[in-house]
Design a protein around this motif. Structure first.
Motif, PDB file in Angstrom:
ATOM      1  N   UNK A   1     -16.626  24.333  31.192  1.00 55.76           N
ATOM      2  CA  UNK A   1     -16.605  23.979  32.608  1.00 55.76           C
ATOM      3  C   UNK A   1     -17.388  22.739  32.978  1.00 55.76           C
ATOM      4  N   UNK A   2     -18.570  22.542  32.447  1.00 55.46           N
ATOM      5  CA  UNK A   2     -19.428  21.421  32.853  1.00 55.46           C
ATOM      6  C   UNK A   2     -19.701  20.443  31.722  1.00 55.46           C
ATOM      7  N   UNK A   3     -18.888  20.483  30.657  1.00 57.09           N
ATOM      8  CA  UNK A   3     -19.038  19.571  29.517  1.00 57.09           C
ATOM      9  C   UNK A   3     -17.719  18.857  29.295  1.00 57.09           C
TER      10      UNK A   3
ATOM     11  N   UNK B   1     -26.893  22.336  25.733  1.00 56.35           N
ATOM     12  CA  UNK B   1     -25.447  22.061  25.751  1.00 56.35           C
ATOM     13  C   UNK B   1     -24.856  22.146  24.349  1.00 56.35           C
ATOM     14  N   UNK B   2     -25.540  21.554  23.380  1.00 57.82           N
ATOM     15  CA  UNK B   2     -25.044  21.577  22.000  1.00 57.82           C
ATOM     16  C   UNK B   2     -24.937  23.013  21.491  1.00 57.82           C
ATOM     17  N   UNK B   3     -25.925  23.825  21.777  1.00 59.14           N
ATOM     18  CA  UNK B   3     -25.908  25.222  21.342  1.00 59.14           C
ATOM     19  C   UNK B   3     -24.754  25.983  21.991  1.00 59.14           C
ATOM     20  N   UNK B   4     -24.461  25.686  23.253  1.00 58.02           N
ATOM     21  CA  UNK B   4     -23.356  26.359  23.956  1.00 58.02           C
ATOM     22  C   UNK B   4     -22.009  26.004  23.326  1.00 58.02           C
TER      23      UNK B   4
ATOM     24  N   UNK C   1     -19.602  28.653  21.297  1.00 56.63           N
ATOM     25  CA  UNK C   1     -18.233  28.915  21.782  1.00 56.63           C
ATOM     26  C   UNK C   1     -17.240  28.971  20.633  1.00 56.63           C
ATOM     27  N   UNK C   2     -17.517  28.231  19.573  1.00 60.75           N
ATOM     28  CA  UNK C   2     -16.604  28.223  18.428  1.00 60.75           C
ATOM     29  C   UNK C   2     -16.537  29.582  17.739  1.00 60.75           C
ATOM     30  N   UNK C   3     -17.571  30.390  17.915  1.00 57.72           N
ATOM     31  CA  UNK C   3     -17.587  31.718  17.300  1.00 57.72           C
ATOM     32  C   UNK C   3     -16.751  32.720  18.087  1.00 57.72           C
ATOM     33  N   UNK C   4     -16.332  32.342  19.291  1.00 59.07           N
ATOM     34  CA  UNK C   4     -15.513  33.225  20.120  1.00 59.07           C
ATOM     35  C   UNK C   4     -14.033  32.939  19.878  1.00 59.07           C
TER      36      UNK C   4
END
Length: 354
Positions: free
Chosen positions: A119-121, A90-93, A97-100
C-alpha cells in the motif's frame, strides 16, 4: 582579513605536484592542488584567484580546509542527500510479504503485486530492496539431486577416470541424442518499414522426420566419433560400440555411460566377447558426470539450433560436417561441475578418490 598561512611538508608537496601533473586526476582535485601550492609559495588569495580564474572565496575555502585537515581537507565533504522516504522497517515488511501466499489468482509475487499489497511502498522501491538482496522473482532455476545410494562410489569411479586414467588405457564417454528433428523453416533477411534489415527464420516450420545420433568422446584428446541410426535400441547401441572398439583394437577401453536400459544389463554377452572393454555407469539422475553431454550442447548451438533441414539425411550430413570441422581443433575439456552435495557426501567422494 589575513589569509590562512600554508606550510607544506615534502610529502604533501610531492603528492600535490603529482596530482597536477597526472592527466587522469579529476580537474577539481587539480584546481585544489594548484590553490594550495600557490598559497604555500606565499601568493595572496586575490592573486591565486586571478591566475586560476576562480572566485577569491573558492581560494579561501580550500586553503583554509587544507590548513585545518591537510590533504584530507581537499576531499569533498559528505553530503546527507535527500531524506529517506521510507521507514527502517520497510525492507523487513517487503521480505516478510514474500513468505505469504500471493493474491488469489496469481501463482507468484512480482514487484507490482508486492507494492499493491503493502500500500505505501512503490514498485520501484520494492525492486531496489529485492536487488539489494539478489532476489529475482521471475528467474527460475532447476536442479536434480541424485538419490542413487551408491552415488559416492560411482561418482568417485568416474571422476577418478577423468583425473587419473589407467596407464595405456583409453577413456571414452558415450551417449545418444535421440529424435533430432529435421525442421524446414524459411530463412533469410526481413526488410522493416524503417529501413532496417534483420536476419532470422520464420516461426512456422514443417517436420521431415527424425534421426538418432550416437557419439563417443575420447576424454584425453577431445576427439569425437559419431554414428547415425533411425532408432536407439540395444542393437543400435551395440552396433555403434563395435565401431568404437574397432578403433582401439589393442587397448584397454573404459566406457562411461548413463543408466539407460539399452546400455545394461543384457550386454554381458557382448562384454564377454570384448574383455578389454569395461563399462562405468553414472549414478542415477547424474548424467552431468558424462562429458559427452558437454559436446552435445556444443553441437546443438553450433550446427543444429535454428538450422533448416528438409530430411533426416540433411541433419546427418550437417552433423558429420561439424565433426569434420571440430575434430582437427578439438581439445580436452577443462571439466568442472558445481553441485550442492548432501551433508557429508563431498567428503565421502574425496575419500574414495584419494
Amino acid at each position: 582579513m589575513r589569509a590562512t598561512h600554508i606550510q607544506l611538508t615534502d610529502e604533501d608537496r610531492r603528492i600535490l605536484e603529482s596530482r597536477v601533473r597526472n592527466s587522469k586526476t579529476e580537474q577539481r582535485q587539480v584546481l585544489r592542488a594548484r590553490i594550495v601550492l600557490g598559497a604555500a609559495q606565499g601568493a595572496k588569495t586575490g592573486s591565486i584567484a586571478k591566475d586560476l580564474k576562480v572566485r577569491p572565496n573558492t581560494v579561501s575555502k580550500w586553503r583554509t580546509r587544507f590548513a585545518r585537515a591537510g590533504l584530507a581537507g581537499l576531499d569533498d565533504a559528505e553530503r546527507p542527500g535527500k531524506p529517506s522516504s521510507y521507514r527502517q522497517d520497510t525492507e523487513k515488511r517487503v521480505l516478510s510479504k514474500l513468505d505469504e501466499p500471493p493474491p488469489e489468482g496469481y501463482a507468484r509475487w512480482n514487484g507490482r503485486l508486492l507494492s499493491q499489497a503493502l500500500g505505501d511502498v512503490t514498485k520501484h522501491q520494492v525492486w531496489r530492496i529485492l536487488r539489494r538482496h539478489a532476489i529475482s522473482l521471475e528467474r527460475r532455476r532447476s536442479w536434480c539431486l541424485s538419490t542413487d545410494p551408491e552415488f559416492a562410489r560411482k561418482a568417485a569411479d568416474i571422476v577418478g577416470l577423468y583425473l587419473d586414467p589407467p596407464e595405456n588405457a583409453v577413456v571414452i564417454c558415450v551417449d545418444e541424442k535421440p529424435q533430432i528433428q529435421a525442421l524446414e523453416r524459411a530463412q533469410g533477411w526481413l526488410k522493416l518499414p524503417n529501413g532496417k534489415a534483420l536476419t532470422g527464420f520464420s516461426h512456422g516450420y514443417k517436420r521431415h522426420g527424425t534421426t538418432t545420433l550416437f557419439a563417443a568422446l575420447e576424454v584425453t584428446t577431445g576427439q569425437v566419433k559419431a554414428g547415425h541410426y533411425n532408432r536407439r535400441r540395444r542393437v543400435e547401441f551395440l552396433d555403434f560400440m563395435n565401431q568404437v572398439v574397432a578403433d582401439y583394437p589393442d587397448q584397454e577401453l573404459h566406457v562411461i555411460l548413463d543408466n539407460l536400459n539399452t546400455h545394461k544389463p543384457k550386454n554381458d554377452m557382448w562384454l564377454k566377447r570384448h574383455p578389454q572393454v569395461k563399462f562405468h555407469y553414472t549414478p542415477t539422475a547424474a548424467s552431468w558426470l558424462n562429458q559427452i553431454e558437454v559436446w552435445f550442447s556444443i553441437l546443438s548451438r553450433s550446427a543444429l539450433k535454428g538450422s533448416n533441414f528438409t530430411s533426416p539425411q540433411q541433419v546427418r550430413e550437417a552433423i558429420d560436417k561439424f565433426i569434420q570441422a571440430y575434430n582437427p581443433q578439438a581439445a580436452p575439456f577443462q571439466w568442472r561441475k558445481r553441485y550442492v552435495y548432501p551433508k557429508g557426501l563431498a567428503n565421502r567422494i574425496s575419500d574414495l578418490c584419494n
